[in-house]
Motif scaffolding. Structure first.
Motif, PDB file in Angstrom:
ATOM      1  N   LYS A   1     -14.065 -41.727  33.417  1.00  0.00           N
ATOM      2  CA  LYS A   1     -14.905 -42.362  33.307  1.00  0.00           C
ATOM      3  C   LYS A   1     -15.135 -41.568  31.447  1.00  0.00           C
ATOM      4  O   LYS A   1     -14.444 -40.952  31.226  1.00  0.00           O
ATOM      5  CB  LYS A   1     -16.365 -41.548  34.146  1.00  0.00           C
ATOM      6  CG  LYS A   1     -16.909 -39.625  33.654  1.00  0.00           C
ATOM      7  CD  LYS A   1     -17.791 -39.792  34.502  1.00  0.00           C
ATOM      8  CE  LYS A   1     -18.327 -38.068  34.453  1.00  0.00           C
ATOM      9  NZ  LYS A   1     -19.718 -38.007  34.848  1.00  0.00           N
ATOM     10  N   TYR A   2     -16.197 -42.270  31.042  1.00  0.00           N
ATOM     11  CA  TYR A   2     -15.682 -41.189  28.952  1.00  0.00           C
ATOM     12  C   TYR A   2     -16.658 -40.863  28.757  1.00  0.00           C
ATOM     13  O   TYR A   2     -18.078 -41.166  29.565  1.00  0.00           O
ATOM     14  CB  TYR A   2     -15.748 -43.272  28.394  1.00  0.00           C
ATOM     15  CG  TYR A   2     -14.836 -44.431  28.821  1.00  0.00           C
ATOM     16  CD1 TYR A   2     -13.524 -43.988  27.820  1.00  0.00           C
ATOM     17  CD2 TYR A   2     -14.474 -44.950  29.479  1.00  0.00           C
ATOM     18  CE1 TYR A   2     -12.842 -45.053  28.139  1.00  0.00           C
ATOM     19  CE2 TYR A   2     -13.634 -45.633  30.002  1.00  0.00           C
ATOM     20  CZ  TYR A   2     -12.337 -45.594  28.815  1.00  0.00           C
ATOM     21  OH  TYR A   2     -11.356 -46.463  29.826  1.00  0.00           O
ATOM     22  N   LEU A   3     -16.559 -39.546  28.730  1.00  0.00           N
ATOM     23  CA  LEU A   3     -17.694 -38.311  27.661  1.00  0.00           C
ATOM     24  C   LEU A   3     -17.287 -38.624  26.429  1.00  0.00           C
ATOM     25  O   LEU A   3     -16.595 -38.906  25.542  1.00  0.00           O
ATOM     26  CB  LEU A   3     -16.576 -36.859  28.390  1.00  0.00           C
ATOM     27  CG  LEU A   3     -16.688 -37.128  30.231  1.00  0.00           C
ATOM     28  CD1 LEU A   3     -16.220 -36.033  30.136  1.00  0.00           C
ATOM     29  CD2 LEU A   3     -17.774 -37.535  30.037  1.00  0.00           C
ATOM     30  N   ILE A   4     -18.860 -39.126  25.718  1.00  0.00           N
ATOM     31  CA  ILE A   4     -18.499 -39.510  24.366  1.00  0.00           C
ATOM     32  C   ILE A   4     -19.868 -38.079  23.280  1.00  0.00           C
ATOM     33  O   ILE A   4     -20.884 -38.477  24.029  1.00  0.00           O
ATOM     34  CB  ILE A   4     -18.987 -41.020  24.256  1.00  0.00           C
ATOM     35  CG1 ILE A   4     -18.075 -41.858  24.873  1.00  0.00           C
ATOM     36  CG2 ILE A   4     -19.708 -41.531  22.615  1.00  0.00           C
ATOM     37  CD1 ILE A   4     -18.610 -42.891  26.082  1.00  0.00           C
ATOM     38  N   ARG A   5     -19.270 -37.727  22.716  1.00  0.00           N
ATOM     39  CA  ARG A   5     -19.981 -36.490  22.264  1.00  0.00           C
ATOM     40  C   ARG A   5     -20.651 -37.290  20.515  1.00  0.00           C
ATOM     41  O   ARG A   5     -20.016 -37.418  20.202  1.00  0.00           O
ATOM     42  CB  ARG A   5     -19.520 -35.318  21.737  1.00  0.00           C
ATOM     43  CG  ARG A   5     -19.399 -35.011  23.331  1.00  0.00           C
ATOM     44  CD  ARG A   5     -18.173 -33.407  24.175  1.00  0.00           C
ATOM     45  NE  ARG A   5     -18.198 -33.085  25.067  1.00  0.00           N
ATOM     46  CZ  ARG A   5     -17.168 -33.951  26.107  1.00  0.00           C
ATOM     47  NH1 ARG A   5     -16.563 -34.211  25.392  1.00  0.00           N
ATOM     48  NH2 ARG A   5     -17.367 -32.856  27.124  1.00  0.00           N
ATOM     49  N   GLY A   6     -21.638 -36.930  20.324  1.00  0.00           N
ATOM     50  CA  GLY A   6     -22.394 -37.460  18.823  1.00  0.00           C
ATOM     51  C   GLY A   6     -22.871 -36.290  18.711  1.00  0.00           C
ATOM     52  O   GLY A   6     -22.843 -35.243  18.920  1.00  0.00           O
ATOM     53  N   LYS A   7     -23.407 -36.776  17.576  1.00  0.00           N
ATOM     54  CA  LYS A   7     -24.332 -36.028  15.789  1.00  0.00           C
ATOM     55  C   LYS A   7     -25.397 -37.173  15.613  1.00  0.00           C
ATOM     56  O   LYS A   7     -25.649 -36.355  14.492  1.00  0.00           O
ATOM     57  CB  LYS A   7     -23.602 -35.264  15.217  1.00  0.00           C
ATOM     58  CG  LYS A   7     -22.469 -34.033  16.104  1.00  0.00           C
ATOM     59  CD  LYS A   7     -21.636 -33.300  14.902  1.00  0.00           C
ATOM     60  CE  LYS A   7     -20.946 -32.334  15.268  1.00  0.00           C
ATOM     61  NZ  LYS A   7     -19.691 -31.906  14.328  1.00  0.00           N
ATOM     62  N   GLY A   8     -26.412 -37.329  16.652  1.00  0.00           N
ATOM     63  CA  GLY A   8     -27.318 -38.046  16.195  1.00  0.00           C
ATOM     64  C   GLY A   8     -26.924 -39.995  15.839  1.00  0.00           C
ATOM     65  O   GLY A   8     -27.239 -40.118  14.672  1.00  0.00           O
ATOM     66  N   GLN A   9     -25.269 -39.446  16.044  1.00  0.00           N
ATOM     67  CA  GLN A   9     -25.078 -41.258  15.418  1.00  0.00           C
ATOM     68  C   GLN A   9     -25.720 -42.299  15.758  1.00  0.00           C
ATOM     69  O   GLN A   9     -26.251 -42.596  17.351  1.00  0.00           O
ATOM     70  CB  GLN A   9     -23.832 -41.939  15.883  1.00  0.00           C
ATOM     71  CG  GLN A   9     -22.373 -40.597  14.834  1.00  0.00           C
ATOM     72  CD  GLN A   9     -22.333 -39.780  15.743  1.00  0.00           C
ATOM     73  OE1 GLN A   9     -22.846 -38.909  16.663  1.00  0.00           O
ATOM     74  NE2 GLN A   9     -21.447 -39.306  15.242  1.00  0.00           N
ATOM     75  N   ILE A  10     -26.662 -43.599  15.252  1.00  0.00           N
ATOM     76  CA  ILE A  10     -26.460 -44.816  16.468  1.00  0.00           C
ATOM     77  C   ILE A  10     -26.386 -45.950  15.591  1.00  0.00           C
ATOM     78  O   ILE A  10     -25.515 -45.838  14.092  1.00  0.00           O
ATOM     79  CB  ILE A  10     -28.415 -45.305  16.064  1.00  0.00           C
ATOM     80  CG1 ILE A  10     -28.485 -45.274  14.283  1.00  0.00           C
ATOM     81  CG2 ILE A  10     -29.986 -43.630  15.973  1.00  0.00           C
ATOM     82  CD1 ILE A  10     -30.124 -45.157  13.366  1.00  0.00           C
ATOM     83  N   ARG A  11     -26.312 -47.622  16.689  1.00  0.00           N
ATOM     84  CA  ARG A  11     -25.531 -48.347  16.070  1.00  0.00           C
ATOM     85  C   ARG A  11     -26.516 -49.687  15.405  1.00  0.00           C
ATOM     86  O   ARG A  11     -28.192 -49.516  15.613  1.00  0.00           O
ATOM     87  CB  ARG A  11     -25.116 -49.030  17.426  1.00  0.00           C
ATOM     88  CG  ARG A  11     -24.800 -49.942  17.486  1.00  0.00           C
ATOM     89  CD  ARG A  11     -23.867 -50.761  18.668  1.00  0.00           C
ATOM     90  NE  ARG A  11     -23.359 -51.841  18.690  1.00  0.00           N
ATOM     91  CZ  ARG A  11     -22.223 -52.908  19.449  1.00  0.00           C
ATOM     92  NH1 ARG A  11     -22.752 -52.296  20.214  1.00  0.00           N
ATOM     93  NH2 ARG A  11     -21.371 -53.515  19.398  1.00  0.00           N
ATOM     94  N   THR A  12     -25.236 -49.567  13.629  1.00  0.00           N
ATOM     95  CA  THR A  12     -26.255 -50.691  12.988  1.00  0.00           C
ATOM     96  C   THR A  12     -26.252 -51.715  13.762  1.00  0.00           C
ATOM     97  O   THR A  12     -24.865 -52.315  13.817  1.00  0.00           O
ATOM     98  CB  THR A  12     -26.426 -50.383  12.252  1.00  0.00           C
ATOM     99  OG1 THR A  12     -24.152 -50.338  12.027  1.00  0.00           O
ATOM    100  CG2 THR A  12     -26.924 -48.674  11.487  1.00  0.00           C
TER     101      THR A  12
END
Length: 416
Positions: free
Chosen positions: A405-416
């Protein structure tokens, strides 16, 4: 749907979440406890197996199948020792197999994770019960086991020992469960328990494999039937060929990696076949062959079309005489179950051609097909030999019991 089976599925799914969170040390602790438990309870398991052997004899089970079913103290301990090999293997869970950083700063990792709940449907092989459970546990999977009626007493005792060991180390006993209903209906219902079982692995004869393919709604890793061929090339060392044929046919004729079909080049058949046949007949092997083989061995029966594709699992072998290696490869690819095949030859060119063109999971040069086994391949053990091409092929060991599976770590990113 059988309520008991649904409850087994619910408990297995819950146990799988616990297993998915475990580190290697805890899983190995559980496996160590299982190993010790089988040594402490080998007599208990063997006594249960004796009941199955007695019933098998009363029901007219063949000698080869009785051997397959036998699980005495020596075999219990030998199978338990395979657990130590599994403990020593690298944990297949948690490996980072890819990843990147998104332009917006998110990190994306592709990591290996357990499949979840694995269902295993198998026939009269009590060792499979231990191998399957130990492999599933090491890979972080809960397992639902459903053996045949021939081994029910053995399987009940084996699973009880494993569940006791799991409780001893503080893990849910439901990591390993047995479906004790051995009716065909229970098998069919298990094949359709896709709400709880993530992958189904059948291990048995052609009838079982066919039933699973026709009825399963659970994704399947197909394992099983082994119509394994030995091709003796015109450049073969006949003494070597004779030894390999006898090992592949006689050492354990009831297993899926035993040789069932012998193919010989016509230039070597006239003098090699009588030598090999004499050794096989010392063990009362029944030989059937094509017209050319019957001309060389005057007292054998003609082979039928069914014989060419038959997995005998007994002291019987078919013989085909061919004009060249191309005809041998065509015959093998036509009738093989894509399990294991070997060529006996001193020709490098023919060996490489055979390796490249024979469409089976394990292809050998100058070696017995009996080596197609998870333990022999360094996997510790295996649940079965996959004869399909997607996800798993060959011995199904630890690497085949995980997905990703894919583990994605962000810091508040949103898709525009």
């Amino acid at each position: 749907m059988n309520t008991d089976l649904i409850n087994i599925g619910i408990r297995a799914k819950e146990a799988s979440y616990v297993l998915a969170s475990l580190g290697t040390a805890k899983k190995n602790e559980a496996l160590t406890a299982m190993h010790k438990a089988f040594y402490s309870n080998s007599g208990r398991v063997a006594a249960a197996n004796a009941k199955d052997i007695l019933a098998g004899r009363k029901n007219g089970m063949s000698a080869a199948m009785l051997d397959r079913l036998t699980f005495d103290v020596r075999r219990v301990e030998k199978t338990a020792d395979a657990i130590l090999d599994i403990i020593a293997l690298p944990d297949p869970v948690g490996r980072v197999i890819g990843g990147n950083t998104h332009p917006n700063g998110m990190t994306i990792e592709k990591v290996t994770v357990p499949l979840g709940v694995i269902g295993v449907i198998f026939e009269a092989r009590p060792n499979v019960t231990i191998d399957a459970a130990a492999l599933c546990l090491k890979a972080g999977n809960a397992v639902i086991l459903r053996g045949g009626s021939e081994a029910i007493h053995s399987n009940v005792a084996i699973v009880q020992v494993m569940r006791e060991a799991l409780k001893e180390v503080g893990l849910p006993a439901d990591c390993v469960q047995l479906v004790e209903d051995t009716s065909r209906e229970s098998a069919r219902e298990m094949m359709q328990l896709d709400r709880y079982i993530d992958v189904l692995i059948p291990r048995g004869g052609a009838g079982l494999i066919r039933s699973v393919k026709e009825n399963a709604t659970v994704p399947v890793i197909e394992t099983g039937t082994g119509n394994c061929h030995i091709y003796i090339d015109e450049n073969a060392d006949v003494a070597m060929a004779s030894d390999i044929v006898c090992n592949a046919k006689l050492s354990r004729p009831s297993v899926c990696n035993a040789a069932e079909s012998l193919v010989l080049h016509e230039r070597v058949a006239r003098w090699a076949l009588p030598i090999i046949a004499e050794k096989l007949r010392q063990k009362n092997v029944v030989i059937v062959g094509d017209e050319a083989a019957c001309h060389i061995l005057k007292d054998i029966e003609p082979a039928t079309e069914e014989d060419w594709g038959k997995e005998y699992l007994d002291y019987k072998i078919s013989v085909k005489i061919v004009k060249n290696i191309d005809e041998a490869i065509h015959h093998i690819n036509t009738y093989s179950t894509h399990h294991s095949e070997t060529i006996i030859t001193e020709s490098y060119v023919n060996a490489e051609k055979f390796l490249a063109m024979v469409d089976s999971a394990a292809v050998y040069v100058n070696a017995s097909t009996r080596f197609t086994d998870g333990g022999e391949f360094g996997f510790g053990a295996e649940i079965g030999i996959s004869t399909q091409k997607l996800h798993a092929r060959g011995p199904v060991g630890l690497p085949e019991l995980v997905t990703h599976k894919y583990l994605i770590r962000g810091k508040g990113q949103i898709r525009t």
